[in-house]
Design an enzyme around this catalytic site. Structure first.
Site, short mmCIF file in Angstrom:
data_model
loop_
_atom_site.label_atom_id
_atom_site.label_comp_id
_atom_site.label_asym_id
_atom_site.label_seq_id
_atom_site.Cartn_x
_atom_site.Cartn_y
_atom_site.Cartn_z
N ARG A 108 0.87 -1.19 0.00
CA ARG A 108 0.00 0.00 0.00
C ARG A 108 0.89 1.23 0.00
NH1 ARG A 108 -5.11 2.17 3.39
NH2 ARG A 108 -6.04 0.59 2.06
N HIS A 135 -7.33 0.71 -6.32
CA HIS A 135 -7.56 -0.04 -5.08
C HIS A 135 -8.34 -1.32 -5.44
CE1 HIS A 135 -7.74 -0.91 -0.96
NE2 HIS A 135 -8.58 0.01 -0.52
N GLN A 138 -10.37 -3.62 -2.91
CA GLN A 138 -11.58 -2.97 -2.38
C GLN A 138 -12.79 -3.22 -3.28
OE1 GLN A 138 -12.19 -0.85 0.49
NE2 GLN A 138 -14.26 -1.25 -0.21
N ASP A 230 -16.85 8.24 -1.54
CA ASP A 230 -15.55 8.09 -0.88
C ASP A 230 -15.16 9.48 -0.35
OD1 ASP A 230 -13.04 7.23 -0.06
OD2 ASP A 230 -12.18 7.14 -2.08
N CYS A 271 -16.23 2.82 0.85
CA CYS A 271 -15.09 1.95 1.15
C CYS A 271 -14.62 2.11 2.60
CB CYS A 271 -13.95 2.26 0.19
SG CYS A 271 -13.48 4.01 0.19
N ARG A 299 -14.14 -7.37 2.71
CA ARG A 299 -12.72 -7.19 2.37
C ARG A 299 -11.93 -8.44 2.75
NH1 ARG A 299 -10.37 -2.47 2.11
NH2 ARG A 299 -8.89 -3.67 0.89
#
Ligand code: CP
Ligand code: NVA
Length: 312
Positions: A108, A135, A138, A230, A271, A299
């Site tokens: 990440r 991502h 996700q 988001d 998310c 997730r």
């Protein structure tokens, strides 16, 4: 033909076919079912996973660490305070060393090119746990959550409202275009997704049957099965907070915006982490249409499925 993903990295869904993504979605459901019925075994026994983090994380770190650890694997958390990642020694050298010691690597951070270099030089599967650009893990969980409410994703309508050029919007764009999910991005003119991505996704959508729309008016949420938002300023963009507030204020997902779907059964997705009162109202995220906690749980199941499919 049987789908085999052993040895593959996951850097962006652009590298995966519709059939491969579909396979991972179905496998994620099986993994969730196994987890709910206590069928945890030792499938990662003797395996090691490096978890490299340049940015903070709650869900992604915990999903990788618990999914790998509960199946007997050994995850090792390494932040930039612990490890050389392009500082002192080259990234290529770090990647080569990690590849000798770990079965797989999760990264990440900021640059997509770092994830690509890690994959190229380590020789082991690398999972993108979020970069400025993408991502991918996700959005697999997001589609799984959509399917838990509505069944097969193809032909469903997902409306993303907010920063149209961030990692979440871009990744949703790709996965929807691949899977035939009708995808609308509602965003102000200054935050449009880049042309290169739009062109790529338009090509994919032409094959899958997905209808792609980019619009400025939140009224475009009409008929949506799911409304997704988001944060207004992603990690690394903290200096843009005030500018984004001014730009995205009219795009807050509140009840009035959810009502624009014209449906009582539409769901709300995020998310997380969420800044309640900015991109989403407390009423919506805490309300009956919100599926954000299922989404967060998913997730773990999707990440476990990705690792099982690529490591065993
Ligand atoms: N959604 C997500 O990636 O959360 P974290 O930043 O907490 O990992
Ligand atoms: N766009 C957000 C996603 C967090 C999971 C960020 O990059 O900060």
């Amino acid at each position: 033909m049987a789908i085999t993903l052993k040895g593959r990295s996951l850097l962006t869904w652009l590298d995966y076919s519709e059939e491969e993504i579909r396979y991972l979605l179905d496998f994620s459901k099986k993994v969730k079912e196994e987890s709910k019925t206590g069928q945890i075994s030792r499938r990662f026994e003797g395996k090691t996973l490096a978890l490299l983090f340049e940015k903070r994380s709650t869900r992604t770190r915990c999903a990788f660490e618990t999914a790998f650890g509960e199946e007997g694997g050994h995850p090792v958390f390494l932040s930039t305070a612990d490890i050389q990642l392009g500082a002192k020694e080259s990234l290529e050298d770090t990647a080569r060393v990690l590849g000798r010691m770990f079965t797989a690597i999760q990264f990440r951070g900021f640059k997509q090119s770092t994830a690509e270099t890690l994959a190229k030089y380590s020789g082991v599967p690398v999972y993108n746990g979020l970069t400025d650009q993408f991502h991918p893990t996700q959005v697999l969980a997001d589609i799984m959550t959509l399917e838990e409410s509505f069944g097969p994703a193809a032909g469903r309508k997902l409306c993303y409202v907010g920063d149209g050029r961030n990692n979440i919007a871009r990744s949703l764009f790709i996965i929807c275009a691949k899977l035939g999910v009708h995808f609308t991005v509602v965003t102000p003119a200054g935050l449009l997704p880049d042309k290169e991505l739009v062109d790529k996704c338009s090509g994919l959508a032409a094959k899958s049957g997905a209808k792609i729309r980019i619009a400025e008016n939140p009224g475009e949420a009409e008929g949506a099965d799911a409304v997704y938002t988001d944060v207004w300023a992603s990690m690394g963009e903290e200096s843009k907070k005030e500018e984004r507030k001014a730009l995205l204020g009219p795009y807050q997902v509140n009840q009035a915006l959810m009502d624009k779907t014209g449906r009582k059964d539409s769901i709300f997705l995020h998310c997380l982490p969420a800044v309640k009162g900015e991109e989403v109202s407390v009423e919506v995220i805490e309300g009956p249409q919100s599926r954000v906690w299922d989404q967060a749980e998913n997730r773990k199941h999707t990440i476990k499925a990705i690792m099982l499919a690529t490591l065993l």
